[in-house]
Each structure stands twice: as structure tokens, then as C-alpha cells.
Design a protein around this motif. Structure first.
Motif, short mmCIF file in Angstrom:
data_model
loop_
_atom_site.label_atom_id
_atom_site.label_comp_id
_atom_site.label_asym_id
_atom_site.label_seq_id
_atom_site.Cartn_x
_atom_site.Cartn_y
_atom_site.Cartn_z
N GLU A 62 0.85 -1.18 0.00
CA GLU A 62 0.00 0.00 0.00
C GLU A 62 0.89 1.24 0.00
OE1 GLU A 62 -2.06 -0.95 3.58
OE2 GLU A 62 -3.45 -2.30 2.55
N PRO A 72 0.93 5.68 -0.98
CA PRO A 72 0.00 6.81 -1.06
C PRO A 72 -0.64 6.91 -2.44
CG PRO A 72 2.06 7.48 -0.02
CD PRO A 72 2.27 6.09 -0.57
N GLY A 73 -1.96 6.84 -2.48
CA GLY A 73 -2.67 7.00 -3.74
C GLY A 73 -2.72 5.77 -4.62
N ARG A 74 -2.08 4.66 -4.20
CA ARG A 74 -2.14 3.46 -5.04
C ARG A 74 -1.69 2.24 -4.28
NH1 ARG A 74 2.79 3.08 -9.48
NH2 ARG A 74 1.91 1.08 -10.05
#
Length: 143
Positions: free
Chosen positions: A73, A75-77
Motif C-alpha cells: 500500500e 500513497p494513492g495506489r
């Protein structure tokens, strides 16, 4: 015998130190001690996840899927590693966490090897009294 040689098994040795087989957290006299790089053989049951995100990352990381299905995981994707040999690399400043979608084995290489990223024992239900090393796969255990 040369004391600068260590022969082991990643699965057996990793079980002793939350997956970590090489890095700054090994005893200075151990050939597996390094402040330049750290290596983890992460064995994760289905549903295993990092107890908290890594924030303020100062290292570069390479995470390679050996078996299973593993989600990193970012940030943003999210990046899902699903085929043996799938990998992801990220650098300084990339916050991250992870989740084992299936029982997984993941090899993590990070550089440099620096203290300060271990999940506090109280926050990590998988932790044992003997835990000394880092605990993030990418980051693993701690991936």
C-alpha cells in the motif's frame, strides 16, 4: 573455519528475528551485521498486515514476491504482487504499508540499514519479547 562466513536457511533464521536475516540489528561480530543493507525473508499468513504505516521513509526498498499474493500500500495506489518474481521498488519519502492477501513469502532488501522503523511491540500483536529488528516489509515485518 572462517568466522566471517555464515551459512544458514532463510526460513529457519528468519523465524528467530521477525524475518530479518541481515542488517544493523544483528550483533556487530555477526557476518550478517550491516549498516549498508538489510534483508528480510518475510513469511506471512493470509490476512497478515503491518500494524501501522511507515511514515517519513529514509530508505530505498525492493520487495520481491517468492510465493503467494501480497499487496503493498502506497500513497494513492496499491501494488499487488501475484506472480513469483513480481517486485516493487520505492525510494526515500514514500510512505507505505502492506497486506498479505494470501499466505505469502516475500524477500525485502532495503538500504541503508538504519534503526527507527520497528513497530512498537505493544502495537504489534505478532511481536515476541526477543524482537529486536525492524518490522516492515517494505518495510518485513517486518514488509
Amino acid at each position: 573455519m572462517n568466522e566471517n562466513v555464515y551459512v544458514g536457511n532463510a526460513g529457519a533464521d528468519a523465524a528467530l528475528d521477525r524475518g530479518w536475516i541481515l542488517g544493523h540489528f544483528k550483533d556487530a561480530a555477526d557476518p550478517r551485521h550491516s549498516e549498508d543493507v538489510e534483508i528480510k525473508w518475510g513469511v506471512h499468513p493470509r490476512g497478515d498486515e503491518r500494524a501501522q504505516w511507515v511514515r517519513g521513509e529514509e530508505r530505498t526498498a525492493l520487495l520481491v514476491l517468492i510465493s503467494g499474493r501480497f499487496r503493498v500500500e502506497l500513497p494513492g495506489r496499491d501494488v499487488v504482487l501475484s506472480r513469483q518474481g513480481d517486485y516493487v521498488v520505492w525510494g526515500h519519502g514514500v510512505d507505505h504499508s502492506w497486506f498479505a492477501e494470501e499466505e505469502s513469502v516475500v524477500l525485502t532488501v532495503r538500504w541503508p540499514s538504519v534503526p527507527g522503523y520497528a513497530v512498537p511491540v505493544a502495537a504489534d500483536p505478532r511481536a515476541r519479547i526477543s524482537d529486536r529488528g525492524n518490522d516492515d516489509e517494505g518495510a518485513a515485518c517486518s514488509q
